[in-house]
Structures are given as C-alpha cells and as structure tokens.
Design a protein around this motif. Structure first.
Motif, PDB file in Angstrom:
ATOM      1  N   LEU A 146     -61.407  54.214  -6.113  1.00  0.00           N
ATOM      2  CA  LEU A 146     -61.022  55.495  -5.502  1.00  0.00           C
ATOM      3  C   LEU A 146     -59.907  56.187  -6.282  1.00  0.00           C
ATOM      4  N   GLY A 147     -59.466  55.565  -7.377  1.00  0.00           N
ATOM      5  CA  GLY A 147     -58.274  56.023  -8.093  1.00  0.00           C
ATOM      6  C   GLY A 147     -58.338  57.457  -8.593  1.00  0.00           C
ATOM      7  N   GLY A 148     -59.531  58.012  -8.787  1.00  0.00           N
ATOM      8  CA  GLY A 148     -59.640  59.363  -9.349  1.00  0.00           C
ATOM      9  C   GLY A 148     -59.750  60.459  -8.301  1.00  0.00           C
ATOM     10  N   PHE A 149     -59.782  60.116  -7.024  1.00  0.00           N
ATOM     11  CA  PHE A 149     -59.940  61.146  -5.993  1.00  0.00           C
ATOM     12  C   PHE A 149     -58.655  61.938  -5.789  1.00  0.00           C
ATOM     13  N   GLY A 150     -58.802  63.181  -5.294  1.00  0.00           N
ATOM     14  CA  GLY A 150     -57.648  64.015  -4.969  1.00  0.00           C
ATOM     15  C   GLY A 150     -56.950  63.483  -3.725  1.00  0.00           C
ATOM     16  N   GLN A 151     -55.713  63.963  -3.518  1.00  0.00           N
ATOM     17  CA  GLN A 151     -54.890  63.453  -2.431  1.00  0.00           C
ATOM     18  C   GLN A 151     -55.483  63.734  -1.038  1.00  0.00           C
ATOM     19  N   THR A 152     -56.059  64.945  -0.858  1.00  0.00           N
ATOM     20  CA  THR A 152     -56.605  65.308   0.463  1.00  0.00           C
ATOM     21  C   THR A 152     -57.726  64.351   0.845  1.00  0.00           C
ATOM     22  N   VAL A 153     -58.625  64.129  -0.098  1.00  0.00           N
ATOM     23  CA  VAL A 153     -59.754  63.236   0.185  1.00  0.00           C
ATOM     24  C   VAL A 153     -59.235  61.823   0.445  1.00  0.00           C
ATOM     25  N   PRO A 205     -58.613  48.193   7.110  1.00  0.00           N
ATOM     26  CA  PRO A 205     -57.785  48.654   5.979  1.00  0.00           C
ATOM     27  C   PRO A 205     -57.512  47.530   4.985  1.00  0.00           C
ATOM     28  N   LEU A 206     -57.256  47.901   3.722  1.00  0.00           N
ATOM     29  CA  LEU A 206     -56.809  46.945   2.711  1.00  0.00           C
ATOM     30  C   LEU A 206     -55.376  47.330   2.350  1.00  0.00           C
ATOM     31  N   ILE A 207     -54.427  46.468   2.684  1.00  0.00           N
ATOM     32  CA  ILE A 207     -53.004  46.787   2.503  1.00  0.00           C
ATOM     33  C   ILE A 207     -52.556  46.370   1.099  1.00  0.00           C
ATOM     34  N   ALA A 208     -51.829  47.272   0.421  1.00  0.00           N
ATOM     35  CA  ALA A 208     -51.381  47.001  -0.957  1.00  0.00           C
ATOM     36  C   ALA A 208     -50.267  45.955  -0.952  1.00  0.00           C
ATOM     37  N   ASP A 209     -50.371  44.977  -1.870  1.00  0.00           N
ATOM     38  CA  ASP A 209     -49.268  44.012  -1.976  1.00  0.00           C
ATOM     39  C   ASP A 209     -48.299  44.403  -3.095  1.00  0.00           C
ATOM     40  N   ARG A 210     -48.574  45.560  -3.717  1.00  0.00           N
ATOM     41  CA  ARG A 210     -47.660  46.125  -4.714  1.00  0.00           C
ATOM     42  C   ARG A 210     -47.891  47.630  -4.783  1.00  0.00           C
ATOM     43  N   ASP A 211     -47.023  48.330  -5.544  1.00  0.00           N
ATOM     44  CA  ASP A 211     -47.226  49.777  -5.686  1.00  0.00           C
ATOM     45  C   ASP A 211     -48.403  50.044  -6.628  1.00  0.00           C
ATOM     46  N   TYR A 212     -49.131  51.136  -6.358  1.00  0.00           N
ATOM     47  CA  TYR A 212     -50.215  51.570  -7.246  1.00  0.00           C
ATOM     48  C   TYR A 212     -50.004  53.043  -7.587  1.00  0.00           C
ATOM     49  N   GLU A 213     -50.229  53.403  -8.848  1.00  0.00           N
ATOM     50  CA  GLU A 213     -50.185  54.813  -9.259  1.00  0.00           C
ATOM     51  C   GLU A 213     -51.620  55.302  -9.433  1.00  0.00           C
ATOM     52  N   ALA A 214     -52.194  55.882  -8.366  1.00  0.00           N
ATOM     53  CA  ALA A 214     -53.511  56.510  -8.530  1.00  0.00           C
ATOM     54  C   ALA A 214     -53.283  57.856  -9.218  1.00  0.00           C
TER      55      ALA A 214
END
Ligand code: NAP
Length: 315
Positions: A146-153, A205-214
């Motif tokens: 999903l990393g390439g999707f816009g913020q609204t989506v 939901p899948l909860i992040a165990d670290r920060d991600y920069e999409a």
C-alpha cells in the motif's frame, strides 16, 4: 486528430489515478485526452461530449451516481474507478437500474473497473475458470504493497490510525478497508450462474512495530501499518468464494511479499500465481486506460467486466 477511429476521452477527478491514466492515454496516437479536471471544472469534464468520460474521484456509488448521470445525459460512455460501481446492484438496485436504463436510452455504456475490483478478484478469476472443467469453489489471496497510495485513500482504508482511532472509525464506517469484495464476488458468481446466500466478512488491523515512511504518509510505531480482510461467499451453507486481502505499507518487512494467487477447485484443480503481485498503481491505471475501446464497443447499459472481452493496450 484526423484519424478515423480516434477517440476523445475526458477525465474527471484530478488525483493519482486520473493523472496516471492521462499520462498513459497521452502516449496513444488515436486518443485525444481532455483533463484531468478537478471539482471546479466538473461541467467541463462531464459535458465534454467525449466518447468516454473517466470518473476517478471516490469509492462510493452515492457520490459518483450524479456524475455518471450527467456524463451519460451528455452522450458519453463512462468508465468509473469507484469500487462500488463495479457491480452497483450490490449497493443500490434502484440507482443501478435507473442509470442502466438511462444509458440504454442514450445508446452508451457504463463500466466500473480498475485493478480491484475490475481484475484481480474477478476478471482474472473468470479467465482462470475458463480452463477448468467445472468449479466447486474458489479462493483468491492478495498481498498488496500500500506504500504508493495517497494519504486520503490510506486513511480511509485503515492505515495510520492508533488502535483506539481504528476501533472507533471502523465502527462508525469511516474506515472501510478495501472496498469491492461483494462487487467482485457478484460478478464472478453471476457469470457462473451461482447465487450467493450471503457474504461473511472480517477485518483486523496490522499494528506497526516500527516507524514506516510510505510515499505520502509516515506511519508511526504503534499505529496501523495495514490490515487483513477476509470475505467469504456462502453457497448451500458452505464457503464457495473465499477472498483474502492483506494490505501493508511495506508487506515484505513482515514476511509477506506482494502476491496474487487464485485457486479454482473442481474436477481439474487450478492454481494461478502472479509473483510479485499486481502493482496497485500501474495496474489500476492500465486496466482503466485499456478499457477505453471496450467500453465504446460494449452493448448499451451498465455492464461489468464479466460482460466484456479482456482489457488490452490499444493505439
Ligand atoms: N477499482 C480499483 O482498482 C481502484 C484503483 C485505484 C483507485 N480506486 C478508487 O478511485 C478513487 C480515486 O483514486 P485516486 O488514487 O486517484 O485518489 P486520490 O489521489 O485521493 O484522488 C481523488 C481525486 O478526486 C477528487 N474527489 C474526491 N471526492 C470527490 C467528489 N465527491 N467529487 C469530485 N471530486 C472528488 C479529489 O479532489 P480533492 O483533492 O479536492 O478532494 C482528488 O482530486 C478512490 O476512491 C480509489 O479508492 C479504485
């Protein structure tokens, strides 16, 4: 353009998908592209008297129905990316029938399509069924980056929320997850002559165990980096069509590389695997751009991807 079978295409909605479709169509010699137009230029987009109007704005039938009506009244065929438009009868039969009738009267066609719905859970599944002797059940699994999707989506489907926000917004319906399972399932079941008794659904939901920069959103550790959905269409009390969708901003990081897999069960079991999985951005824009000619050639009315030949790149 001076070409005998050239087509004018107008794009409404100036977001990511429309922009990509416009880039792709502008590479084609026999397509004249108008837009993409934003909200302020709605009339210009929808009443362009184009051969095809592409509507890529929201996911919901209630939002796109007035825009589809306007474009059809202006005499255009319509391609719409709204997930609910892939099989609008699953959402609102009266609106679907009214627009279907209007399109028939005007001699134009309407199609809701994209990669999903529009390809991964339906058109590709139907194509795979073509090589089976018979079909006793179907399973489709998608793992999507999903990393390439816009913020609204992303926010709407359920990414970038604290666990608490996720629970509240899931309950009040503002987090939807991936939309379009009932549409894909109805298209496939309808073409195979099967009546679905009901569709069971769950989402976690899948909860992040670290920060991600999409690309368009930073996902903090402890917030949702993705989700897992499972929809099961029931026939004669048993699962007939099971779909699962795991979306994550970096699925490889949790040991789930993108993939699309289809299992058709029956006398001649069949397994189709697309590895790595279909790209959500390039795939969706391709399916829409590659549908321009097939919607012009389609029978009048509101059609589905199950009614049409495959989408193919054309000039
Ligand atoms: N079937 C599929 O496979 C598939 C694939 C990709 C996308 N989609 C769907 O197609 C839609 C567009 O996707 P996207 O990636 O382009 O989203 P996006 O980047 O968020 O762009 C959406 C665009 O539509 C505009 N818009 C939103 N609501 C509108 C409305 N009610 N009337 C007029 N304009 C409106 C937005 O304008 P503002 O910025 O002014 O709000 C923005 O320009 C989404 O709902 C998405 O879920 C479906």
């Amino acid at each position: 353009l001076g070409l005998t079978n050239s087509l004018r295409v107008s794009l409404y909605g100036a977001g990511q998908l429309s922009t990509n479709v416009a880039i792709l169509l502008r590479r084609r010699s026999q397509i004249e592209v108008l837009g993409p137009f934003d909200r302020a230029e709605r009339e210009r987009a929808l009443r362009a008297e184009a051969d095809v109007v592409i509507i890529a704005t929201t996911s919901f039938l209630t939002d796109v129905a007035p825009d589809i009506r306007t474009a059809v009244e202006a005499g255009s065929n319509v391609l719409c990316s709204a997930e609910e438009a892939a099989y609008p009868w699953a959402v609102d039969r009266s609106v679907a029938n009214e627009l279907d009738q209007l399109a028939r009267k005007r001699g134009v066609s309407i199609l809701g399509c994209g990669l999903n719905p529009g390809f991964a859970f339906d058109a590709l599944v139907l194509t795979a069924c073509g090589a089976a002797w018979d079909v006793s059940s179907i399973r489709v699994e998608r793992v999507v980056d999903l990393g390439g999707f816009g913020q609204t989506v992303l926010k709407r489907i359920g990414v970038g929320h604290t666990a608490e926000e996720y629970d509240v917004n899931r309950r009040n319906g503002t987090i939807t997850g991936h939309i379009g399972f009932p549409q894909s399932m109805s298209v496939v079941a309808g073409k195979l002559g099967i009546g679905l008794e009901r569709i069971d659904r769950e989402m976690a939901p899948l909860i992040a165990d670290r920060d991600y920069e999409a690309r368009h959103l930073t996902v903090k550790a402890g917030t949702t980096a993705g989700f897992e959905q499972r929809y099961v269409g029931i026939v004669a009390g048993r699962p007939w069509f099971a779909c699962s969708f795991l979306g994550h901003v970096d699925p490889g990081s949790i040991g789930k590389p993108p993939r699309d897999e289809i299992w058709i069960e029956g006398s001649t079991p069949l397994h189709v695997a697309v590895i790595p999985g279909l790209n959500p951005q390039t795939g969706a824009s391709a399916v829409i751009a590659n549908s321009v000619r097939r919607i012009v050639d389609a029978s009048p009315g509101w059609v589905t991807v199950g009614d049409l030949p495959p989408a193919v790149p054309h000039s």
